[in-house]
Write a protein that holds these residues in place. Structure first.
Motif, PDB file in Angstrom:
ATOM      1  N   SER A 155       0.821  -1.212   0.000  1.00  9.36           N
ATOM      2  CA  SER A 155       0.000   0.000   0.000  1.00  9.36           C
ATOM      3  C   SER A 155       0.853   1.259   0.000  1.00  9.36           C
ATOM      4  O   SER A 155       0.474   2.275  -0.594  1.00  9.36           O
ATOM      5  CB  SER A 155      -0.948   0.004   1.195  1.00  9.36           C
ATOM      6  OG  SER A 155      -1.870  -1.047   1.060  1.00  9.36           O
ATOM      7  N   ILE A 156       2.011   1.205   0.637  1.00  8.18           N
ATOM      8  CA  ILE A 156       2.934   2.347   0.598  1.00  8.18           C
ATOM      9  C   ILE A 156       3.452   2.527  -0.825  1.00  8.18           C
ATOM     10  O   ILE A 156       3.541   3.655  -1.330  1.00  8.18           O
ATOM     11  CB  ILE A 156       4.106   2.136   1.577  1.00  8.18           C
ATOM     12  CG1 ILE A 156       3.590   2.086   3.005  1.00  8.18           C
ATOM     13  CG2 ILE A 156       5.145   3.243   1.426  1.00  8.18           C
ATOM     14  CD1 ILE A 156       4.596   1.551   3.983  1.00  8.18           C
ATOM     15  N   PHE A 157       3.786   1.430  -1.463  1.00  8.38           N
ATOM     16  CA  PHE A 157       4.215   1.491  -2.860  1.00  8.38           C
ATOM     17  C   PHE A 157       3.122   2.127  -3.719  1.00  8.38           C
ATOM     18  O   PHE A 157       3.390   3.033  -4.521  1.00  8.38           O
ATOM     19  CB  PHE A 157       4.545   0.087  -3.379  1.00  8.38           C
ATOM     20  CG  PHE A 157       4.811   0.042  -4.855  1.00  8.38           C
ATOM     21  CD1 PHE A 157       6.036   0.444  -5.356  1.00  8.38           C
ATOM     22  CD2 PHE A 157       3.823  -0.372  -5.735  1.00  8.38           C
ATOM     23  CE1 PHE A 157       6.282   0.426  -6.718  1.00  8.38           C
ATOM     24  CE2 PHE A 157       4.061  -0.392  -7.092  1.00  8.38           C
ATOM     25  CZ  PHE A 157       5.297   0.008  -7.595  1.00  8.38           C
ATOM     26  N   THR A 170      -0.009  21.308   0.769  1.00  3.71           N
ATOM     27  CA  THR A 170      -1.318  21.011   1.349  1.00  3.71           C
ATOM     28  C   THR A 170      -2.091  20.055   0.459  1.00  3.71           C
ATOM     29  O   THR A 170      -2.749  19.131   0.953  1.00  3.71           O
ATOM     30  CB  THR A 170      -2.123  22.316   1.542  1.00  3.71           C
ATOM     31  OG1 THR A 170      -1.353  23.198   2.363  1.00  3.71           O
ATOM     32  CG2 THR A 170      -3.457  22.046   2.198  1.00  3.71           C
ATOM     33  N   THR A 171      -1.985  20.236  -0.829  1.00  7.46           N
ATOM     34  CA  THR A 171      -2.695  19.363  -1.761  1.00  7.46           C
ATOM     35  C   THR A 171      -2.194  17.930  -1.654  1.00  7.46           C
ATOM     36  O   THR A 171      -2.989  16.987  -1.608  1.00  7.46           O
ATOM     37  CB  THR A 171      -2.527  19.880  -3.209  1.00  7.46           C
ATOM     38  OG1 THR A 171      -2.947  21.236  -3.265  1.00  7.46           O
ATOM     39  CG2 THR A 171      -3.328  19.067  -4.188  1.00  7.46           C
ATOM     40  N   SER A 172      -0.885  17.743  -1.596  1.00 13.89           N
ATOM     41  CA  SER A 172      -0.325  16.401  -1.448  1.00 13.89           C
ATOM     42  C   SER A 172      -0.726  15.790  -0.113  1.00 13.89           C
ATOM     43  O   SER A 172      -1.036  14.606  -0.030  1.00 13.89           O
ATOM     44  CB  SER A 172       1.200  16.425  -1.562  1.00 13.89           C
ATOM     45  OG  SER A 172       1.576  16.634  -2.901  1.00 13.89           O
ATOM     46  N   PHE A 173      -0.726  16.607   0.940  1.00  9.72           N
ATOM     47  CA  PHE A 173      -1.138  16.131   2.256  1.00  9.72           C
ATOM     48  C   PHE A 173      -2.582  15.616   2.213  1.00  9.72           C
ATOM     49  O   PHE A 173      -2.876  14.548   2.761  1.00  9.72           O
ATOM     50  CB  PHE A 173      -0.994  17.252   3.293  1.00  9.72           C
ATOM     51  CG  PHE A 173      -1.521  16.881   4.649  1.00  9.72           C
ATOM     52  CD1 PHE A 173      -0.799  16.029   5.475  1.00  9.72           C
ATOM     53  CD2 PHE A 173      -2.736  17.384   5.104  1.00  9.72           C
ATOM     54  CE1 PHE A 173      -1.289  15.682   6.730  1.00  9.72           C
ATOM     55  CE2 PHE A 173      -3.224  17.032   6.350  1.00  9.72           C
ATOM     56  CZ  PHE A 173      -2.494  16.181   7.169  1.00  9.72           C
ATOM     57  N   ILE A 174      -3.443  16.340   1.565  1.00 11.07           N
ATOM     58  CA  ILE A 174      -4.842  15.914   1.444  1.00 11.07           C
ATOM     59  C   ILE A 174      -4.922  14.590   0.682  1.00 11.07           C
ATOM     60  O   ILE A 174      -5.684  13.696   1.042  1.00 11.07           O
ATOM     61  CB  ILE A 174      -5.696  17.014   0.764  1.00 11.07           C
ATOM     62  CG1 ILE A 174      -5.804  18.229   1.700  1.00 11.07           C
ATOM     63  CG2 ILE A 174      -7.088  16.486   0.404  1.00 11.07           C
ATOM     64  CD1 ILE A 174      -6.378  19.470   1.045  1.00 11.07           C
ATOM     65  N   GLY A 175      -4.105  14.442  -0.361  1.00  9.72           N
ATOM     66  CA  GLY A 175      -4.070  13.190  -1.113  1.00  9.72           C
ATOM     67  C   GLY A 175      -3.634  12.019  -0.246  1.00  9.72           C
ATOM     68  O   GLY A 175      -4.212  10.933  -0.312  1.00  9.72           O
ATOM     69  N   VAL A 176      -2.625  12.237   0.589  1.00 13.47           N
ATOM     70  CA  VAL A 176      -2.147  11.183   1.490  1.00 13.47           C
ATOM     71  C   VAL A 176      -3.241  10.814   2.488  1.00 13.47           C
ATOM     72  O   VAL A 176      -3.528   9.632   2.710  1.00 13.47           O
ATOM     73  CB  VAL A 176      -0.855  11.613   2.227  1.00 13.47           C
ATOM     74  CG1 VAL A 176      -0.505  10.637   3.344  1.00 13.47           C
ATOM     75  CG2 VAL A 176       0.303  11.748   1.246  1.00 13.47           C
ATOM     76  N   ILE A 177      -3.874  11.817   3.084  1.00 17.66           N
ATOM     77  CA  ILE A 177      -4.945  11.553   4.060  1.00 17.66           C
ATOM     78  C   ILE A 177      -6.092  10.794   3.402  1.00 17.66           C
ATOM     79  O   ILE A 177      -6.614   9.824   3.968  1.00 17.66           O
ATOM     80  CB  ILE A 177      -5.443  12.865   4.699  1.00 17.66           C
ATOM     81  CG1 ILE A 177      -4.334  13.517   5.517  1.00 17.66           C
ATOM     82  CG2 ILE A 177      -6.688  12.627   5.540  1.00 17.66           C
ATOM     83  CD1 ILE A 177      -3.797  12.660   6.649  1.00 17.66           C
ATOM     84  N   LEU A 178      -6.475  11.194   2.213  1.00 14.96           N
ATOM     85  CA  LEU A 178      -7.555  10.498   1.502  1.00 14.96           C
ATOM     86  C   LEU A 178      -7.176   9.044   1.260  1.00 14.96           C
ATOM     87  O   LEU A 178      -7.979   8.129   1.493  1.00 14.96           O
ATOM     88  CB  LEU A 178      -7.859  11.192   0.175  1.00 14.96           C
ATOM     89  CG  LEU A 178      -8.921  10.516  -0.691  1.00 14.96           C
ATOM     90  CD1 LEU A 178     -10.274  10.531   0.010  1.00 14.96           C
ATOM     91  CD2 LEU A 178      -9.007  11.187  -2.042  1.00 14.96           C
TER      92      LEU A 178
END
Length: 178
Positions: free
Chosen positions: A67-69, A89-97
């Motif tokens: 899943s990390i991959f 912030t956009t990348s952070f939101i993608g990671v959280i999603l």
């Protein structure tokens, strides 16, 4: 003192500590991070050394690392960033999603595929996200994404160290029954 220095504890230490030292030494020599193998052993102890849980630990761990991959090599670069950009912030939101989707899948599929979708998957996912930027690998493996190397370590080394712990438990029980 008998609760600490009893025959069971002393024999377990005499067998377990060299196993850990040998595994750590071998991984150090191979220039591989030790955490996937050692976390496999810790997970086995957390599962109260139930042999039936070995496949849940190893396969769940491999799914967490896979899943990390998927997050860092597929989802973010090929799906999220092309659609929403790469600002912090956009990348952070993608990671959280992605994390929410992954945890949701664990909850939804635990009853259907418990060997893969379980707490061990999430544990190794979390541990791997901490190591993704800091772990190094030997030069000859550098062509592979780090999570794939972790998966191989977990599947091979994690299984071997857990089986070593099973062997230690069996040896200690036999020795104590004499």
């Amino acid at each position: 003192m008998e609760k600490i220095f009893n025959r069971r504890n002393m024999l377990t230490c005499a067998l377990l500590l060299p196993l850990i030292a040998i595994a750590e030494g071998l991984l150090f020599f191979l220039k591989l991070p030790a955490w996937p193998v050692m976390l496999s052993m810790v997970a086995f102890f957390l599962a109260e050394q139930e042999r039936e849980k070995i496949s849940h630990i190893v396969l769940g761990a491999a799914l967490g690392e896979l899943s990390i991959f998927i997050l860092y090599f597929i989802f973010l670069p090929l799906v999220w960033r092309p659609l929403f950009g790469s600002a912090g912030t956009t990348s952070f939101i993608g990671v959280i999603l992605y994390v929410l989707i992954f945890v949701g899948l664990i909850v939804l599929l635990l009853g259907v595929l418990p060997k893969f979708f379980n707490s061990f998957a999430f544990l190794f996912f979390l541990a791997g996200t901490l190591g993704i930027k800091s772990d190094t690998v030997p030069e000859f493996l550098a062509i592979l994404p780090t999570p794939i190397i972790w998966m191989a370590e977990t599947l091979a080394g994690g299984t071997l160290i857990i089986l070593g712990c099973v062997g230690i438990g069996t040896t200690v029980k036999r020795a104590l029954s004499k």
